[in-house]
Write a protein that holds these residues in place. Structure first.
Motif, PDB file in Angstrom:
ATOM      1  N   TRP A 143       6.307   0.808  10.386  1.00  0.00           N
ATOM      2  CA  TRP A 143       5.159   0.133   9.777  1.00  0.00           C
ATOM      3  C   TRP A 143       5.342  -1.380   9.771  1.00  0.00           C
ATOM      4  O   TRP A 143       4.387  -2.127   9.942  1.00  0.00           O
ATOM      5  CB  TRP A 143       4.942   0.657   8.353  1.00  0.00           C
ATOM      6  CG  TRP A 143       4.534   2.091   8.322  1.00  0.00           C
ATOM      7  CD1 TRP A 143       3.739   2.751   9.220  1.00  0.00           C
ATOM      8  CD2 TRP A 143       4.938   3.080   7.364  1.00  0.00           C
ATOM      9  NE1 TRP A 143       3.607   4.072   8.871  1.00  0.00           N
ATOM     10  CE2 TRP A 143       4.317   4.312   7.746  1.00  0.00           C
ATOM     11  CE3 TRP A 143       5.733   3.053   6.212  1.00  0.00           C
ATOM     12  CZ2 TRP A 143       4.492   5.480   7.006  1.00  0.00           C
ATOM     13  CZ3 TRP A 143       5.915   4.219   5.488  1.00  0.00           C
ATOM     14  CH2 TRP A 143       5.292   5.416   5.881  1.00  0.00           C
ATOM     15  N   SER A 144       6.585  -1.822   9.604  1.00  0.00           N
ATOM     16  CA  SER A 144       6.852  -3.256   9.654  1.00  0.00           C
ATOM     17  C   SER A 144       6.557  -3.808  11.038  1.00  0.00           C
ATOM     18  O   SER A 144       5.928  -4.870  11.183  1.00  0.00           O
ATOM     19  CB  SER A 144       8.321  -3.516   9.282  1.00  0.00           C
ATOM     20  OG  SER A 144       8.624  -4.886   9.353  1.00  0.00           O
ATOM     21  N   ARG A 145       6.969  -3.100  12.063  1.00  0.00           N
ATOM     22  CA  ARG A 145       6.723  -3.543  13.434  1.00  0.00           C
ATOM     23  C   ARG A 145       5.238  -3.508  13.771  1.00  0.00           C
ATOM     24  O   ARG A 145       4.754  -4.331  14.560  1.00  0.00           O
ATOM     25  CB  ARG A 145       7.499  -2.664  14.414  1.00  0.00           C
ATOM     26  CG  ARG A 145       9.014  -2.800  14.309  1.00  0.00           C
ATOM     27  CD  ARG A 145       9.731  -1.741  15.150  1.00  0.00           C
ATOM     28  NE  ARG A 145      11.170  -1.773  14.938  1.00  0.00           N
ATOM     29  CZ  ARG A 145      12.016  -2.500  15.663  1.00  0.00           C
ATOM     30  NH1 ARG A 145      11.559  -3.236  16.668  1.00  0.00           N
ATOM     31  NH2 ARG A 145      13.312  -2.472  15.410  1.00  0.00           N
ATOM     32  N   ALA A 146       4.513  -2.554  13.162  1.00  0.00           N
ATOM     33  CA  ALA A 146       3.077  -2.428  13.431  1.00  0.00           C
ATOM     34  C   ALA A 146       2.233  -3.348  12.560  1.00  0.00           C
ATOM     35  O   ALA A 146       1.007  -3.427  12.752  1.00  0.00           O
ATOM     36  CB  ALA A 146       2.644  -0.977  13.214  1.00  0.00           C
ATOM     37  N   GLY A 147       2.858  -4.010  11.602  1.00  0.00           N
ATOM     38  CA  GLY A 147       2.133  -4.922  10.719  1.00  0.00           C
ATOM     39  C   GLY A 147       1.378  -4.231   9.599  1.00  0.00           C
ATOM     40  O   GLY A 147       0.495  -4.844   8.986  1.00  0.00           O
ATOM     41  N   THR A 148       1.725  -2.962   9.306  1.00  0.00           N
ATOM     42  CA  THR A 148       1.000  -2.227   8.265  1.00  0.00           C
ATOM     43  C   THR A 148       1.845  -1.953   7.019  1.00  0.00           C
ATOM     44  O   THR A 148       1.360  -1.326   6.081  1.00  0.00           O
ATOM     45  CB  THR A 148       0.478  -0.885   8.818  1.00  0.00           C
ATOM     46  OG1 THR A 148       1.587  -0.111   9.290  1.00  0.00           O
ATOM     47  CG2 THR A 148      -0.511  -1.117   9.949  1.00  0.00           C
ATOM     48  N   LEU A 149       3.094  -2.411   7.004  1.00  0.00           N
ATOM     49  CA  LEU A 149       3.953  -2.134   5.859  1.00  0.00           C
ATOM     50  C   LEU A 149       3.376  -2.750   4.581  1.00  0.00           C
ATOM     51  O   LEU A 149       3.435  -2.131   3.507  1.00  0.00           O
ATOM     52  CB  LEU A 149       5.369  -2.660   6.106  1.00  0.00           C
ATOM     53  CG  LEU A 149       6.399  -2.401   4.995  1.00  0.00           C
ATOM     54  CD1 LEU A 149       6.575  -0.895   4.766  1.00  0.00           C
ATOM     55  CD2 LEU A 149       7.750  -3.032   5.353  1.00  0.00           C
ATOM     56  N   GLY A 150       2.799  -3.931   4.689  1.00  0.00           N
ATOM     57  CA  GLY A 150       2.223  -4.596   3.526  1.00  0.00           C
ATOM     58  C   GLY A 150       1.036  -3.846   2.942  1.00  0.00           C
ATOM     59  O   GLY A 150       0.670  -4.065   1.780  1.00  0.00           O
ATOM     60  N   LYS A 151       0.441  -2.955   3.719  1.00  0.00           N
ATOM     61  CA  LYS A 151      -0.699  -2.169   3.248  1.00  0.00           C
ATOM     62  C   LYS A 151      -0.279  -0.784   2.748  1.00  0.00           C
ATOM     63  O   LYS A 151      -1.132   0.017   2.367  1.00  0.00           O
ATOM     64  CB  LYS A 151      -1.715  -1.991   4.393  1.00  0.00           C
ATOM     65  CG  LYS A 151      -2.211  -3.293   5.009  1.00  0.00           C
ATOM     66  CD  LYS A 151      -3.086  -2.998   6.211  1.00  0.00           C
ATOM     67  CE  LYS A 151      -3.500  -4.277   6.925  1.00  0.00           C
ATOM     68  NZ  LYS A 151      -4.327  -3.984   8.128  1.00  0.00           N
ATOM     69  N   THR A 152       1.033  -0.539   2.768  1.00  0.00           N
ATOM     70  CA  THR A 152       1.536   0.791   2.454  1.00  0.00           C
ATOM     71  C   THR A 152       2.395   0.764   1.193  1.00  0.00           C
ATOM     72  O   THR A 152       3.344  -0.015   1.101  1.00  0.00           O
ATOM     73  CB  THR A 152       2.370   1.344   3.632  1.00  0.00           C
ATOM     74  OG1 THR A 152       1.607   1.249   4.841  1.00  0.00           O
ATOM     75  CG2 THR A 152       2.749   2.792   3.388  1.00  0.00           C
ATOM     76  N   GLN A 153       2.049   1.598   0.244  1.00  0.00           N
ATOM     77  CA  GLN A 153       2.850   1.757  -0.965  1.00  0.00           C
ATOM     78  C   GLN A 153       3.850   2.883  -0.712  1.00  0.00           C
ATOM     79  O   GLN A 153       3.479   4.041  -0.571  1.00  0.00           O
ATOM     80  CB  GLN A 153       1.955   2.107  -2.161  1.00  0.00           C
ATOM     81  CG  GLN A 153       2.702   2.294  -3.469  1.00  0.00           C
ATOM     82  CD  GLN A 153       1.788   2.688  -4.610  1.00  0.00           C
ATOM     83  OE1 GLN A 153       0.561   2.607  -4.487  1.00  0.00           O
ATOM     84  NE2 GLN A 153       2.374   3.128  -5.716  1.00  0.00           N
TER      85      GLN A 153
END
Length: 442
Positions: free
Chosen positions: A204-214
């Motif tokens: 998710w970090s590599r995809a740029g979605t970690l910040g949107k994931t709890q």
């Protein structure tokens, strides 16, 4: 050398020993020098170690499974690093050709008559017995879990068929709440629940979605990892990924269609309450226990495990019976690294027993868990009884308390080859057994 846990779930359906009347009605058992129950990593490695030391030994392996799995690879299948096919081979391809492979489920033990009873009512006799059936993954112990596995974004790297689904769910998730669980100990490969967590967060970090994931990690235990020396490096990644750690939080129910998981959470005052958490993804790890035939049979000790001496791996009541791998009572981490170290010890001590001699080798509790904290880096935990650190390599090659690319190379490139071509073939590279010192002469 290191391996994660590998012991095939559901090798057979085991039950308690039959009645005296049923035993009397059985035809005479065919007898072997050694009978091994279980064709997972522990059983095959022990058979190969025995044959390496004494070619021509009469050995039978009881296991009806047609496939053998390299389960340490399932973590990397779940991360999209390995293809699932590379973790599976036909059992016939790994079974030593010199052994008699009995493709029937076992159903119990009769240690008084030196027999293993099979499901069809027949029996196999032995001079020495090795018990290595693995561990039972109790998926049904969590209501609703079995019904929703592989759908509704509920998955687990603890099953061959589900690890690819983990990769699919992680790559498709663009945000929301992701729950990762760890049941009470003991479980096989205690680090595997965390590995799924870290590798998912890295994706998710590599995809740029970690910040949107709890991201929440619900651990039924009270600590992140049982050996404190490795916790600081792991906590660095917990903070880096923004993981919400929930200790003493046990998964007890799942409603897949509604996407709600229920946990029993222990408060600071010791009270336990049930809390529901909605989710967009759930990586679940089931409770685990000794197989039914062990828990209900004559070989069980405290906790239902095969009751063995932790050093010699010999049963505490039956000197012609040994056990290794996930089903035995030793306190080491339940990993294939442990089985790899245990196999030559058991092989030597079985041969000593056949010769009417006491055990000659001992096991020091070694186990290993390569903790995949991100794609390309691993914290290589290696430890023995009491949490004593037992690194295989000097720190300038691999410092196990720090994430390293060398440890990733070991797991990604070297360990699968060493497993298939070394461990299962009786090649004991960096696994020489420790011999018991002779008693001093008076």
């Amino acid at each position: 050398m290191t391996f994660e846990a590998q012991s095939q779930d559901g090798i057979a359906s085991f039950h308690a020993t039959g009645t005296e009347a049923a035993r009397a009605a059985r035809p005479p058992a065919r007898t072997h020098d050694v009978v091994i129950v279980g064709g997972g990593s522990a059983g095959i490695a022990t058979a190969s170690s025995l044959l390496k030391r004494k070619p021509g030994l009469s050995i039978a392996v009881i296991d009806p499974a047609q496939d053998h799995f390299y389960q340490p690879g399932w973590t990397l299948v779940g991360a999209g690093v390995f293809r699932p096919e590379v973790t599976r081979r036909p059992m016939a391809a790994v079974m030593p050709k010199e052994v008699a492979w009995i493709q029937k489920p076992a159903s119990g033990f009769s240690p008084e008559t030196n027999e293993v009873v099979l499901e069809d009512g027949s029996a196999v006799g032995y001079r020495a017995l090795v018990v290595a059936p693995g561990i039972k993954l109790d998926w049904d112990a969590i209501p609703g879990l079995s019904e929703t596995l592989g759908r509704n974004n509920v998955t687990s790297n603890y099953r061959f068929d589900l690890a690819p689904y983990t990769n699919h769910v992680v790559r498709a998730l663009a945000g929301g709440r992701a729950l990762f669980t760890q049941p009470p100990m003991p479980i096989k490969c205690a680090g595997a629940p965390q590995k799924a967590l870290y590798l998912s967060c890295d994706q998710w970090s590599r995809a740029g979605t970690l910040g949107k994931t709890q991201v929440e990690f619900h651990n039924a235990g009270a600590v992140l990892f049982g050996v404190a020396a490795y916790v600081p490096a792991l906590m660095d990644y917990v903070r880096r990924y923004g993981v919400d750690l929930r200790f003493e939080s046990k998964l007890v129910a799942v409603d897949g269609p509604a996407k709600v998981a229920t946990f029993e959470c222990k408060g600071a005052d010791g009270t336990v309450e049930r809390v529901q958490h909605p989710f967009d993804m759930l990586h679940a790890v089931p409770p685990q226990c000794a197989p039914d035939f062990v828990r209900s049979g004559p070989l069980a000790g405290a906790g239902g495990w095969v009751d063995v001496d932790p050093a010699t791996m010999r049963h505490v009541r039956y000197p012609d019976i040994f056990a290794l791998g996930d089903a035995c009572s030793t306190s080491n981490a339940k990993t294939a690294a442990a089985a790899r170290k245990q196999a030559p010890v058991v092989a030597l001590n079985v041969l000593a027993a056949l010769a009417g001699k006491p055990p000659v080798a001992e096991y020091d509790g070694y186990g290993s868990c390569p903790l995949t904290v991100e794609r390309g880096r691993i914290v290589l935990a290696e430890f023995g009884y009491g949490g004593t650190l037992q690194p295989t390599f000097p720190k300038f090659i691999i410092d196990g308390q720090k994430p390293s690319r060398a440890a990733w190379f070991l797991k990604d490139r070297m360990l699968p080859w060493i497993y298939w071509q070394g461990m299962l073939k009786g090649r004991e590279w960096l696994a020489a057994p420790c011999m018991i010192a002779a008693a001093p002469r008076g």
